[in-house]
Design an enzyme around this catalytic site. Structure first.
Site: not given
Ligand code: ATP
Length: 304
Positions: A13, A101, A103-105, A108-111, A143
């Protein structure tokens, strides 16, 4: 013969609007956000394994760095929560083919958590309603509900209370990716620091953005992108300002840091403009790597 394996595809997203209210006493902030699901996808495969083998996980694909391959992974947390709620004995292997990506905002983890809910529902024939899935999803993260639905939606509360946005047309994005992520809590803390002493209003839906989405007017959408976390992300990562400048110089209709960053999203008029901007950003040397995507796309969806 029961189904033994399923693959669910789930998008990333970006936030077209991210308005952040004052810090509440519980440390959280009320948000008004407009999510759009875009065409960068993780694939989550869940496969049954022999009885009593437990839950295991492997991460493959282009974006494996920083993804926990243990119980900290949100996909495993999703399995554990569903096992508890639906009284399931889960013996399964989860494979996440990662393109979103880390921790890219881009959530990805939520997905991956959303994809896992869909996979477990299917494998165990739970017949969950959308409401039940959303309820589980919101316990896993703000998310996660949006990653189930995809499309374009307004999120309120902490982002988990969704209303579909009336959006028409397809939007083309160029994404400037960073090799090193930003921690979402750290960005919120920096936002609070930068705003301390100022009166912060409760966040409101950006009506001009909503009108622009309804009118399928990318120029107006570009002019109305807003992210209250952008200043904080740029403060922690000053190079992002350079990236934003380069994109705008090369004709993006609008630009913003996605969510808590550090991904920067540029809206362009069409695929060709996207290609030109991607080339310019790469040549500029200020960007780690570049991806192109379009949105909106569907949320978590079974592939096979
Ligand atoms: P958001 O925008 O939802 O705050 P993000 O996109 O910045 O998150 P994510 O890619 O979701 O960040 O990852 C944040 C942290 O979550 C990662 O640094 C990792 O330690 C942890 N994590 C746990 N499960 C996952 C997963 N399936 N994929 C990616 N990171 C994950």
């Amino acid at each position: 013969m029961p189904v033994k394996k399923v693959t669910v595809r789930v998008p990333a997203k970006i936030n077209l609007q991210l308005s952040v209210g004052p810090r509440e006493s519980d440390g959280y902030h009320n948000l008004v956000t407009v999510f759009q699901a875009i065409s960068i996808f993780d694939e989550v495969t869940v496969e049954f394994t022999p009885a009593n083998s437990g839950v295991s996980i492997s991460i493959t694909g282009d974006q494996t760095h920083g993804v926990p391959a243990d119980a900290n992974n949100l996909a495993i947390k999703a399995v554990e929560l569903m096992a508890k709620e639906y009284d399931l004995e889960v013996d399964a292997h989860i494979e996440i083919k990662k393109a979103i990506p880390v921790a890219g905002g881009m959530a990805g983890g939520s997905a991956d958590a959303a994809a896992t809910i869909v996979a477990i529902d299917y494998l165990y024939s739970l017949g969950m309603s959308r409401e039940e899935m959303t309820e589980i999803a919101s316990q896993l993260g703000s998310d996660v509900p949006f990653m189930l639905s995809g499309g374009t939606a307004i999120g309120t509360g902490h982002g988990e209370q969704l209303t579909a946005a009336l959006s028409r047309g397809t939007y083309h994005w160029v994404l400037a990716l960073s090799t090193v992520g930003l921690s979402t809590p750290a960005v919120y803390t920096e936002c609070d620091r930068l705003r301390s002493g100022s009166e912060i209003a409760e966040p409101q839906t950006n009506e001009q953005l909503m009108q622009a989405l309804l009118a399928a007017d990318p120029k107006a959408v570009g002019a109305n992108l807003v992210n209250d976390l952008q200043a904080a992300a740029c403060s922690l990562r000053p190079a992002l300002r350079l990236v934003l400048d380069v994109g705008q110089e090369y004709g993006a209709l609008g630009a913003l840091v996605s969510g808590s960053g550090p991904t920067v999203a540029f809206l362009v008029s069409d695929e060709e403009a996207g290609l030109d901007l991607a080339v310019a950003l790469t040549a500029s040397g200020v960007v780690g790597s570049v991806a192109r995507a379009y949105g909106p796309v569907h949320g978590a969806k079974i592939l096979n």
